[in-house]
Design a protein around this motif. Sequence first.
Motif, mmCIF file in Angstrom:
data_model
loop_
_atom_site.group_PDB
_atom_site.id
_atom_site.type_symbol
_atom_site.label_atom_id
_atom_site.label_comp_id
_atom_site.label_asym_id
_atom_site.label_seq_id
_atom_site.Cartn_x
_atom_site.Cartn_y
_atom_site.Cartn_z
ATOM 1 N N VAL A 229 -20.014 43.569 5.996
ATOM 2 C CA VAL A 229 -18.729 42.864 5.990
ATOM 3 C C VAL A 229 -18.671 42.129 4.658
ATOM 4 N N ALA A 230 -17.469 41.953 4.132
ATOM 5 C CA ALA A 230 -17.334 41.428 2.774
ATOM 6 C C ALA A 230 -17.763 39.966 2.680
ATOM 7 N N ASN A 231 -17.417 39.187 3.684
ATOM 8 C CA ASN A 231 -17.700 37.748 3.566
ATOM 9 C C ASN A 231 -17.611 37.089 4.943
ATOM 10 N N ILE A 232 -17.821 35.784 4.971
ATOM 11 C CA ILE A 232 -17.886 35.064 6.248
ATOM 12 C C ILE A 232 -16.545 35.115 6.992
ATOM 13 N N LEU A 233 -15.436 35.216 6.234
ATOM 14 C CA LEU A 233 -14.117 35.268 6.873
ATOM 15 C C LEU A 233 -13.944 36.555 7.655
ATOM 16 N N GLU A 234 -14.636 37.603 7.229
ATOM 17 C CA GLU A 234 -14.492 38.911 7.874
ATOM 18 C C GLU A 234 -15.556 39.169 8.925
ATOM 19 N N SER A 235 -16.509 38.231 9.060
ATOM 20 C CA SER A 235 -17.639 38.530 9.945
ATOM 21 C C SER A 235 -17.204 38.550 11.409
ATOM 22 N N GLY A 236 -16.311 37.626 11.781
ATOM 23 C CA GLY A 236 -15.777 37.599 13.140
ATOM 24 C C GLY A 236 -16.855 37.828 14.178
ATOM 25 N N SER A 237 -16.602 38.778 15.084
ATOM 26 C CA SER A 237 -17.615 39.093 16.103
ATOM 27 C C SER A 237 -18.479 40.277 15.671
ATOM 28 N N LEU A 238 -18.284 40.723 14.421
ATOM 29 C CA LEU A 238 -19.048 41.891 13.954
ATOM 30 C C LEU A 238 -20.510 41.548 13.678
ATOM 31 N N ILE A 239 -20.738 40.282 13.314
ATOM 32 C CA ILE A 239 -22.096 39.856 12.971
ATOM 33 C C ILE A 239 -22.541 38.791 13.974
ATOM 34 N N ASN A 240 -23.718 38.958 14.513
ATOM 35 C CA ASN A 240 -24.316 37.942 15.385
ATOM 36 C C ASN A 240 -24.959 36.882 14.485
ATOM 37 N N LEU A 241 -24.184 35.837 14.201
ATOM 38 C CA LEU A 241 -24.663 34.826 13.245
ATOM 39 C C LEU A 241 -25.864 34.060 13.788
ATOM 40 N N ASN A 242 -25.921 33.867 15.097
ATOM 41 C CA ASN A 242 -27.109 33.204 15.668
ATOM 42 C C ASN A 242 -28.361 33.999 15.349
ATOM 43 N N LYS A 243 -28.247 35.290 15.529
ATOM 44 C CA LYS A 243 -29.396 36.170 15.276
ATOM 45 C C LYS A 243 -29.711 36.189 13.777
ATOM 46 N N LEU A 244 -28.662 36.184 12.957
ATOM 47 C CA LEU A 244 -28.887 36.167 11.505
ATOM 48 C C LEU A 244 -29.629 34.898 11.099
ATOM 49 N N PHE A 245 -29.224 33.774 11.705
ATOM 50 C CA PHE A 245 -29.849 32.502 11.336
ATOM 51 C C PHE A 245 -31.266 32.344 11.896
ATOM 52 N N GLU A 246 -31.647 33.202 12.821
ATOM 53 C CA GLU A 246 -33.061 33.214 13.232
ATOM 54 C C GLU A 246 -33.955 33.531 12.032
ATOM 55 N N LEU A 247 -33.419 34.308 11.106
ATOM 56 C CA LEU A 247 -34.196 34.643 9.901
ATOM 57 C C LEU A 247 -34.397 33.405 9.031
ATOM 58 N N VAL A 248 -33.414 32.509 9.041
ATOM 59 C CA VAL A 248 -33.592 31.234 8.324
ATOM 60 C C VAL A 248 -34.754 30.466 8.940
ATOM 61 N N ASN A 249 -34.761 30.387 10.260
ATOM 62 C CA ASN A 249 -35.845 29.661 10.939
ATOM 63 C C ASN A 249 -37.203 30.277 10.647
ATOM 64 N N LEU A 250 -37.251 31.582 10.626
ATOM 65 C CA LEU A 250 -38.523 32.252 10.320
ATOM 66 C C LEU A 250 -38.999 31.889 8.920
ATOM 67 N N LEU A 251 -38.067 31.908 7.955
ATOM 68 C CA LEU A 251 -38.427 31.565 6.577
ATOM 69 C C LEU A 251 -38.907 30.122 6.489
ATOM 70 N N VAL A 252 -38.210 29.225 7.172
ATOM 71 C CA VAL A 252 -38.575 27.805 7.131
ATOM 72 C C VAL A 252 -40.002 27.622 7.651
ATOM 73 N N THR A 253 -40.305 28.285 8.730
ATOM 74 C CA THR A 253 -41.654 28.169 9.299
ATOM 75 C C THR A 253 -42.683 28.795 8.369
ATOM 76 N N GLU A 254 -42.428 30.016 7.975
ATOM 77 C CA GLU A 254 -43.443 30.748 7.224
ATOM 78 C C GLU A 254 -43.630 30.216 5.804
ATOM 79 N N GLN A 255 -42.534 29.805 5.181
ATOM 80 C CA GLN A 255 -42.609 29.325 3.805
ATOM 81 C C GLN A 255 -42.799 27.800 3.739
ATOM 82 N N GLU A 256 -42.941 27.178 4.911
ATOM 83 C CA GLU A 256 -43.204 25.741 5.009
ATOM 84 C C GLU A 256 -42.137 24.923 4.279
ATOM 85 N N LEU A 257 -40.907 25.114 4.708
ATOM 86 C CA LEU A 257 -39.756 24.462 4.071
ATOM 87 C C LEU A 257 -39.239 23.285 4.893
ATOM 88 N N HIS A 258 -40.108 22.701 5.708
ATOM 89 C CA HIS A 258 -39.651 21.659 6.633
ATOM 90 C C HIS A 258 -39.151 20.417 5.911
#
Length: 112
Positions: free
Chosen positions: A48-77
């Motif tokens: 999708v081109a951008n956040i305005l077009e994401s609508g229900s096409l992208i599971n943003l909760n699931k996408l942001f799980e990757l942020v949490n993984l990075l924070v944990t693994e890269q120690e970004l607390h």
Amino acid sequence: MDDNCIFCKVITGNLKVPIIHENETGIAINDINPMAPQHFLIIPKFHVANILESGSLINLNKLFELVNLLVTEQELHNGFRLVVNTGDDGGQTVQHLHVHLLAGRNLKWPPG
Ligand code: 5GP
Ligand code: ZN
């Protein structure tokens, strides 16, 4: 998928880039031109081109799980910034939704 899209090429494997994390919704990679000591891109697998077009096409909760993984693994607390540049006025250069995760600058961030 968009044949002319650089992030679609990363996702299909046509452009070889180390994948740091992956789940069913997206991938996390290093930015090729880092603007902070740690600069990751979290990119949905579906084009999708951008956040305005994401609508229900992208599971943003699931996408942001990757942020949490990075924070944990890269120690970004201690903290980080998430940026979603959108459209011309937002300075977006790749027209495939992505979230920048910037870290490691301590308190030396520009305001805003
Ligand atoms: P935008 O300006 O659209 O918010 O961000 C696009 C980002 O993608 C930029 O920070 C740029 O450095 C990054 N980028 C562009 N092409 C590539 C690439 O081929 N590989 C990686 N890892 N990052 C890229
Ligand atoms: Zn794409």
